[in-house]
Design an enzyme around this catalytic site. Sequence first.
Site, PDB file in Angstrom:
ATOM      1  N   HIS A  67       0.835  -1.215   0.000  1.00  0.00           N
ATOM      2  CA  HIS A  67       0.000   0.000   0.000  1.00  0.00           C
ATOM      3  C   HIS A  67       0.862   1.256   0.000  1.00  0.00           C
ATOM      4  CE1 HIS A  67      -3.067  -2.901   1.014  1.00  0.00           C
ATOM      5  NE2 HIS A  67      -3.986  -1.977   0.816  1.00  0.00           N
ATOM      6  N   SER A  84      -6.433   3.986  -5.769  1.00  0.00           N
ATOM      7  CA  SER A  84      -5.874   4.685  -4.623  1.00  0.00           C
ATOM      8  C   SER A  84      -5.980   6.198  -4.822  1.00  0.00           C
ATOM      9  CB  SER A  84      -4.414   4.269  -4.411  1.00  0.00           C
ATOM     10  OG  SER A  84      -3.881   4.918  -3.296  1.00  0.00           O
ATOM     11  N   ARG A  86      -8.232   7.823  -6.505  1.00  0.00           N
ATOM     12  CA  ARG A  86      -9.619   8.233  -6.306  1.00  0.00           C
ATOM     13  C   ARG A  86      -9.962   8.266  -4.811  1.00  0.00           C
ATOM     14  NH1 ARG A  86     -13.459   4.435  -7.519  1.00  0.00           N
ATOM     15  NH2 ARG A  86     -12.050   3.604  -9.078  1.00  0.00           N
ATOM     16  N   VAL A 120      -2.275   1.868   7.102  1.00  0.00           N
ATOM     17  CA  VAL A 120      -3.337   1.636   6.112  1.00  0.00           C
ATOM     18  C   VAL A 120      -4.692   1.941   6.739  1.00  0.00           C
ATOM     19  CG1 VAL A 120      -4.481  -0.094   4.667  1.00  0.00           C
ATOM     20  CG2 VAL A 120      -1.983  -0.083   4.840  1.00  0.00           C
ATOM     21  N   ALA A 123      -9.484   5.168   3.103  1.00  0.00           N
ATOM     22  CA  ALA A 123      -9.587   6.627   3.001  1.00  0.00           C
ATOM     23  C   ALA A 123     -11.010   7.070   2.680  1.00  0.00           C
ATOM     24  CB  ALA A 123      -8.610   7.140   1.940  1.00  0.00           C
TER      25      ALA A 123
HETATM   26  N1  LIG Z   1      -1.962   3.660   3.093  1.00  0.00           N
HETATM   27  C1  LIG Z   1      -3.239   3.433   2.754  1.00  0.00           C
HETATM   28  O1  LIG Z   1      -4.119   3.256   3.579  1.00  0.00           O
HETATM   29  N2  LIG Z   1      -3.526   3.402   1.442  1.00  0.00           N
HETATM   30  C2  LIG Z   1      -4.799   3.015   0.970  1.00  0.00           C
HETATM   31  N3  LIG Z   1      -5.978   3.474   1.649  1.00  0.00           N
HETATM   32  C3  LIG Z   1      -6.928   3.698   0.730  1.00  0.00           C
HETATM   33  O2  LIG Z   1      -8.093   4.013   0.983  1.00  0.00           O
HETATM   34  N4  LIG Z   1      -6.426   3.556  -0.522  1.00  0.00           N
HETATM   35  C4  LIG Z   1      -5.098   3.256  -0.443  1.00  0.00           C
HETATM   36  O3  LIG Z   1      -4.284   3.135  -1.346  1.00  0.00           O
END
Ligand SMILES: NC(=O)N[C@H]1NC(=O)NC1=O
Length: 172
Positions: A67, A84, A86, A120, A123
């Site tokens: 990630h 990611s 978006r 992680v 988001a």
């Molecule tokens: N570091 C991390 O959480 N990355 C992830 N989270 C997310 O919602 N999309 C990502 O690429």
Amino acid sequence: MDIEKVNSMDFGEFVDVFGNVIERCPLIAAAVWSQRPFSNLEDLEKHFFAFIDALPQSGQEGILRCHPDLAGRELQRGTLTAESQREQRGAGLTSLNADERLQLAELNAQYRARFGFPFVLAARLSDRAAVPRELARRLHCPPAQELRTALGEVKKIGHLRLADLLGAEQTL
Ligand SMILES: NC(=O)N[C@H]1NC(=O)NC1=O
């Protein structure tokens, strides 16, 4: 896309479509393809998650290490995966000011130094104010608990990505 369409995909198409359900881990989609046919979205998702759960700790940490940091260098450079990008834009992480970016970079570095993998968080279920707050909180969690929390976030991200692909209502 309905489940019949998913079940009719050959290996190459399936990995093209589902290869980034788990960020930068197309191997998982490659393994899940062998489990078809799937009865519905939940069944398909179950196979992705079962693969993650069956890995040894080193493999689970490897998934986390695939990630990109939230609001990190890859976001600045424009080298994130489309998904990611978006997700991070949706949480407002593309419009941080220099101080906010620096604060997150420092917290991300502290987190990585403590746990050995990046922070992680799904988001799309968060926002620019909550991300540093949650990062600062999780920084103090015991490592075994934090691994479980982080994998739970990987699953939330995967759930939302799968729901996007299958056009399903997004419930968590
Ligand atoms: N570091 C991390 O959480 N990355 C992830 N989270 C997310 O919602 N999309 C990502 O690429």
